[in-house]
Scaffold this motif. Structure first.
Motif, PDB file in Angstrom:
ATOM      1  N   LEU A  82       0.827  -1.204   0.000  1.00 51.63           N
ATOM      2  CA  LEU A  82       0.000   0.000   0.000  1.00 51.63           C
ATOM      3  C   LEU A  82       0.866   1.260   0.000  1.00 51.63           C
ATOM      4  CD1 LEU A  82      -2.747  -1.234   2.459  1.00 51.63           C
ATOM      5  CD2 LEU A  82      -3.112  -0.556   0.069  1.00 51.63           C
ATOM      6  N   TYR A  83       1.976   1.221   0.722  1.00 50.64           N
ATOM      7  CA  TYR A  83       2.925   2.346   0.659  1.00 50.64           C
ATOM      8  C   TYR A  83       3.387   2.557  -0.780  1.00 50.64           C
ATOM      9  CZ  TYR A  83       3.868   3.242   5.663  1.00 50.64           C
ATOM     10  OH  TYR A  83       3.790   3.615   6.974  1.00 50.64           O
ATOM     11  N   PHE A  84       3.757   1.476  -1.448  1.00 50.40           N
ATOM     12  CA  PHE A  84       4.256   1.556  -2.825  1.00 50.40           C
ATOM     13  C   PHE A  84       3.194   2.130  -3.757  1.00 50.40           C
ATOM     14  CE2 PHE A  84       4.896  -0.463  -7.025  1.00 50.40           C
ATOM     15  CZ  PHE A  84       6.141   0.071  -7.335  1.00 50.40           C
ATOM     16  N   LEU A  85       1.968   1.638  -3.645  1.00 47.19           N
ATOM     17  CA  LEU A  85       0.887   2.122  -4.505  1.00 47.19           C
ATOM     18  C   LEU A  85       0.585   3.592  -4.230  1.00 47.19           C
ATOM     19  CD1 LEU A  85      -1.353   1.533  -6.568  1.00 47.19           C
ATOM     20  CD2 LEU A  85      -2.798   0.772  -4.669  1.00 47.19           C
ATOM     21  N   GLY A  86       0.542   3.974  -2.968  1.00 50.42           N
ATOM     22  CA  GLY A  86       0.270   5.373  -2.631  1.00 50.42           C
ATOM     23  C   GLY A  86       1.324   6.307  -3.187  1.00 50.42           C
ATOM     24  N   GLY A 102      -4.184   9.159  -3.557  1.00 48.72           N
ATOM     25  CA  GLY A 102      -2.863   8.651  -3.208  1.00 48.72           C
ATOM     26  C   GLY A 102      -2.586   8.748  -1.724  1.00 48.72           C
ATOM     27  N   ARG A 103      -3.017   9.852  -1.114  1.00 46.55           N
ATOM     28  CA  ARG A 103      -2.855  10.006   0.334  1.00 46.55           C
ATOM     29  C   ARG A 103      -3.676   8.966   1.096  1.00 46.55           C
ATOM     30  NH1 ARG A 103       0.773  12.049   2.875  1.00 46.55           N
ATOM     31  NH2 ARG A 103      -0.532  13.068   4.448  1.00 46.55           N
ATOM     32  N   LEU A 104      -4.801   8.572   0.529  1.00 43.83           N
ATOM     33  CA  LEU A 104      -5.644   7.553   1.172  1.00 43.83           C
ATOM     34  C   LEU A 104      -4.945   6.197   1.171  1.00 43.83           C
ATOM     35  CD1 LEU A 104      -8.469   6.948   2.410  1.00 43.83           C
ATOM     36  CD2 LEU A 104      -9.198   6.306   0.102  1.00 43.83           C
ATOM     37  N   PHE A 105      -4.386   5.803   0.006  1.00 42.44           N
ATOM     38  CA  PHE A 105      -3.637   4.536  -0.056  1.00 42.44           C
ATOM     39  C   PHE A 105      -2.440   4.564   0.906  1.00 42.44           C
ATOM     40  CE2 PHE A 105      -5.234   3.976  -4.636  1.00 42.44           C
ATOM     41  CZ  PHE A 105      -6.277   3.162  -4.203  1.00 42.44           C
ATOM     42  N   ASP A 106      -1.766   5.700   0.912  1.00 40.00           N
ATOM     43  CA  ASP A 106      -0.631   5.852   1.813  1.00 40.00           C
ATOM     44  C   ASP A 106      -1.081   5.689   3.276  1.00 40.00           C
ATOM     45  OD1 ASP A 106       2.062   6.643   2.599  1.00 40.00           O
ATOM     46  OD2 ASP A 106       1.177   8.559   3.164  1.00 40.00           O
ATOM     47  N   GLY A 107      -2.236   6.231   3.584  1.00 37.79           N
ATOM     48  CA  GLY A 107      -2.772   6.090   4.943  1.00 37.79           C
ATOM     49  C   GLY A 107      -3.085   4.661   5.312  1.00 37.79           C
ATOM     50  N   PHE A 108      -3.542   3.878   4.327  1.00 34.94           N
ATOM     51  CA  PHE A 108      -3.776   2.451   4.604  1.00 34.94           C
ATOM     52  C   PHE A 108      -2.479   1.774   5.061  1.00 34.94           C
ATOM     53  CE2 PHE A 108      -7.474   2.321   1.329  1.00 34.94           C
ATOM     54  CZ  PHE A 108      -8.327   2.873   2.276  1.00 34.94           C
ATOM     55  N   GLY A 109      -1.400   2.070   4.343  1.00 38.79           N
ATOM     56  CA  GLY A 109      -0.117   1.476   4.723  1.00 38.79           C
ATOM     57  C   GLY A 109       0.347   1.942   6.091  1.00 38.79           C
ATOM     58  N   VAL A 110       0.169   3.230   6.376  1.00 39.87           N
ATOM     59  CA  VAL A 110       0.555   3.774   7.679  1.00 39.87           C
ATOM     60  C   VAL A 110      -0.238   3.105   8.794  1.00 39.87           C
ATOM     61  CG1 VAL A 110       0.470   5.833   9.132  1.00 39.87           C
ATOM     62  CG2 VAL A 110       1.319   6.005   6.791  1.00 39.87           C
ATOM     63  N   GLY A 111      -1.555   2.964   8.591  1.00 40.25           N
ATOM     64  CA  GLY A 111      -2.403   2.388   9.628  1.00 40.25           C
ATOM     65  C   GLY A 111      -2.007   0.972   9.994  1.00 40.25           C
ATOM     66  N   LEU A 112      -1.708   0.151   8.984  1.00 38.84           N
ATOM     67  CA  LEU A 112      -1.301  -1.232   9.266  1.00 38.84           C
ATOM     68  C   LEU A 112       0.028  -1.280   9.999  1.00 38.84           C
ATOM     69  CD1 LEU A 112      -2.259  -3.064   5.928  1.00 38.84           C
ATOM     70  CD2 LEU A 112      -3.470  -3.111   8.113  1.00 38.84           C
ATOM     71  N   ALA A 113       0.967  -0.435   9.580  1.00 39.49           N
ATOM     72  CA  ALA A 113       2.295  -0.455  10.211  1.00 39.49           C
ATOM     73  C   ALA A 113       2.215   0.016  11.663  1.00 39.49           C
ATOM     74  CB  ALA A 113       3.269   0.414   9.420  1.00 39.49           C
TER      75      ALA A 113
END
Length: 734
Positions: A82-86, A102-113
């Motif tokens: 998700l970080y990569f896609l964002g 893009g910020r939304l996808f990036d947020g998905f990666g942040v939330g999981l981490a």
């Protein structure tokens, strides 16, 4: 140990990317505002910054339960993707709406981490260094911020800085994160045990601990699947014995071991209840009106840690010359003997190259421990590991067995037979978590303590107290004539059932949720992410460009440079926190860093309401922001996540972490989204004044509600919450 450290480093790459993103958007938003003309639209500006937080909040809603279902590792792999896609979407971003996606996808990666990395580290790290390893996310996150600020500062010197390139570079380190999670990150052994995958869990533990024999820790992980509904605190006098002695005195009980031919007798000690002693201890130590308001759990946990050696929970004051208490003792000729029964020959060949932290499994009452003369150790400080050699210790019949396994932090796991019979007519086992403390000569020592007394006819006896509850081991094939083998270390059918929402309402879990959610919401309203995301703008508004006027930098570049220097200074501060996390403890760091946060915020308020020269104003603002960040990353930054990953039972850990993380993200969204409007309405002084008040409230919350968990196995921590919460409810009912 190296395996656990490397796994933690690999997992914290997700936090490095989070820090990278935080710093990048803080710098890039300056240029985004200009391109899309958002100076008159603070709401949309706040939405761009907060969109990753919205994504993190949405994904967190599902992350806990899904991680409990499919595992921690697959969710961390998804985070890297998700970080990569964002990053790719933000690199493209032809308009505001694609940027928000893009910020939304990036947020998905942040939330999981952010949600799962602390859980993963807590479930894989040994108790003695769990705090240090769980501070790594703060270190790597700050390191990511520093690298990103350096990148953004360099781009700001260009004639036409590209915010798309600033945000899109995120995809490059995310590929490294993906490679680490796919090829080097093992699954959490606690999760594997909860799913009944015992063979796989054993292999992972062997890799993480760097040794073959992990049977004792496997037993501990299985026991962690129990709810501890029937947990009691009991106290014993323990000493060597044989079957004749046990049957002659009906008050004595037997402690059972995995080692053939070992047995010990234990006589229950009656009198002052241990929780009552804890309450009295708390009132003695914390005199004053606030003592009556303190949660009994804080006192109970604190009494365990009060007399631990200053050099760390693995060190023993009894053997100051011999390093770790788990490494062995010296015999009469000065040679070191290992306390681990059944592997003396193997250990003798490998002692020279063994790291002192590797041997974490040692018998509680070792028949091989050397005699310690009475005049070399004070009688009140004799460890249960220093008992005299006695034929009854090693020559008892095969029915007298005690399993005692060091489980970290001075805690021991033992078993005893219950009077209750199972469906097959055999006696059930009860687990006993015993705590060893080296300095217990007075009542000011630990409540769960080990004391000694001389009983001439029996030899040396010791007083021990521990948490006793029903074992969840599958003991249908239990053979007391042989050591505890992997076939025995199996959870019962009920222990492997999935989590239930009803378990969230158990007293211990409810009390833990109060602590976890309270810390997360207070952390966010202390203003960290608001200050973090808008540091360049705050410093620019304070006139920080005056400090760097001789360098010929623009106001934007000057603020970015100072932001980079600030994050650089945070790194040694986090290093100090890592050192103290398992020595002084989590509670100590919170109580001593929050006052500094309050002071720095008050200085920021005063510098903005008192008329002063531009140079003095800029200097005070810069110094205060730097001090605020450095103290925050030492305490209020990492510790809420550390504690949340420690205080919940294995079965509902993922679900409870998700609830606490939702609290975190909702607070983060509110703070971040509202800050531009607050800055325009009440100014910097008003905003920092609100944050200072929240920090004051936070100090009182920590003092009254947050216990110390350093060096304690996760399973013991949850047992303490269960026992303390039920006792507190019983006291209220009476």
């Amino acid at each position: 140990m190296r395996g656990a450290v490397f796994a933690a480093l690999a997992a914290t790459m997700g936090n490095l990317l989070q820090g990278w993103d935080n710093a990048t958007i803080a710098g890039a938003v300056i240029y985004i505002k200009r391109e899309f003309m958002l100076e008159s639209q603070p709401t949309l500006e706040g939405l761009i910054v907060a969109m990753s937080l919205i994504g993190a909040t949405v994904i967190t809603t599902f992350s806990g339960p899904v991680a409990d279902s499919v595992g921690r590792r697959p969710m961390l792999i998804a985070s890297s993707l998700l970080y990569f896609l964002g990053g790719l979407v933000m690199l493209w971003s032809p308009n505001v709406y694609i940027l928000l996606l893009g910020r939304l996808f990036d947020g998905f990666g942040v939330g999981l981490a952010v949600t799962l990395v602390p859980v993963y580290i807590s479930e894989t790290a040994p108790p003695e260094i769990r705090g240090q390893l769980n501070t790594l996310p703060q270190f790597t996150g700050s390191g990511g911020m520093f690298l990103s600020y350096c990148m953004v500062f360099g781009m700001s010197l260009m004639e036409a800085p590209s915010w798309r390139l600033m945000l899109g570079v995120l995809s490059v380190p995310s590929l490294l994160y993906l490679a680490l999670t796919v090829f080097y990150l093992p699954e959490s052994p606690r999760w594997l045990v909860s799913k009944g995958k015992m063979d796989e869990a054993k292999k992972v533990l062997q890799k993480l601990r760097g040794r073959e024999d992990v049977t004792g820790e496997m037993a501990l992980l299985v026991e962690g699947l129990g709810s501890g509904d029937d947990t009691t605190i009991e106290e014993y006098m323990i000493g060597p014995g044989n079957d004749e002695e046990a049957t002659a005195d009906k008050e004595q009980i037997k402690l059972y071991s995995a080692e053939q031919g070992q047995s010990w007798i234990a006589r229950p000690v009656t009198g002052q209840s241990l929780l009552g002693m804890a309450s009295r201890y708390g009132s003695m130590v914390h005199q004053g009106s606030m003592a009556n308001m303190m949660d009994p759990l804080v006192t109970l946990f604190g009494s365990v840690h009060e007399k631990l050696p200053q050099s760390g929970s693995m060190r023993s004051a009894i053997f100051p010359n011999f390093g770790s208490m788990f490494n062995g003792v010296n015999d009469e000729n000065g040679r070191q003997e290992n306390w681990e029964v059944g592997s003396q020959d193997e250990d003798a060949a490998s002692d020279a190259g063994r790291d002192e932290d590797d041997d974490l499994k040692s018998p509680l009452l070792s028949p091989n421990a050397s005699v310690v003369e009475k005049d070399t150790v004070h009688p009140s400080s004799v460890s249960i590991l220093n008992m005299r050699r006695n034929s009854s210790l090693v020559n008892a019949n095969s029915g007298d067995l005690v399993n005692s396994t060091g489980i970290g932090g001075g805690w021991q796991l033992a078993y005893k037979r219950s009077e209750k019979k199972g469906e097959d007519g055999k006696s059930e086992l009860k687990r006993v978590y015993l705590h060893q403390e080296p300095n217990t000569g007075s009542m000011r020592g630990s409540v769960l303590s080990i004391q000694s007394s001389e009983i001439p006819e029996e030899g040396r006896f010791v007083q021990a107290a521990g948490l006793v509850s029903q074992s969840v081991l599958n003991i249908k094939n239990f053979n007391i004539d042989s050591p505890l083998k992997e076939s025995v270390v199996q959870p019962s059918a009920t222990a492997t059932k999935g989590p239930s929402w009803r378990e969230l309402f158990e007293p211990g879990v409810k009390r833990a949720l109060i602590v976890g959610m309270g810390l997360q919401i207070l952390q966010q309203f202390s203003g960290i992410n608001g200050v973090l995301y808008y540091t360049p703008q705050i410093l620019s508004q304070a006139g920080v460009d005056v400090l760097l006027s001789n360098l010929g930098l623009s106001s934007d570049s000057a603020s970015l440079l100072i932001s980079a220097l600030t994050t650089l200074l945070m790194l040694p501060a986090i290093g100090i926190a890592m050192r103290l996390m398992d020595l002084s403890g989590r509670r100590f760091l919170l109580l001593n860093t929050l006052p500094v946060l309050i002071t720095s915020l008050i200085v920021l308020v005063l510098s903005n309401i008192i008329s002063m020269s531009t140079m003095i104003h800029a200097t005070l603002s810069t110094v205060s922001v730097v001090v605020y960040f450095c103290c925050f990353v030492m305490g209020f930054g990492p510790i809420p996540n550390i504690l949340c990953s420690e205080i919940f039972p294995t079965k509902v850990r993922g679900l409870c972490i998700a609830i606490c993380s939702l609290t975190f993200w909702f607070g983060d969204i509110i703070v971040t989204y509202s800050l531009p409007g607050l800055l325009s309405s009440i100014g910097l002084a008003g905003v920092f004044g609100i944050y200072a008040v929240v920090c004051i409230i936070s100090w009182f919350f920590v003092y009254l509600k947050v216990p110390e968990t350093k060096g304690m196995p996760l399973e013991v921590i949850s047992e303490f919450f269960n026992v303390g919460a039920r006792q507190a409810e019983a006291a209220k009912a009476n």
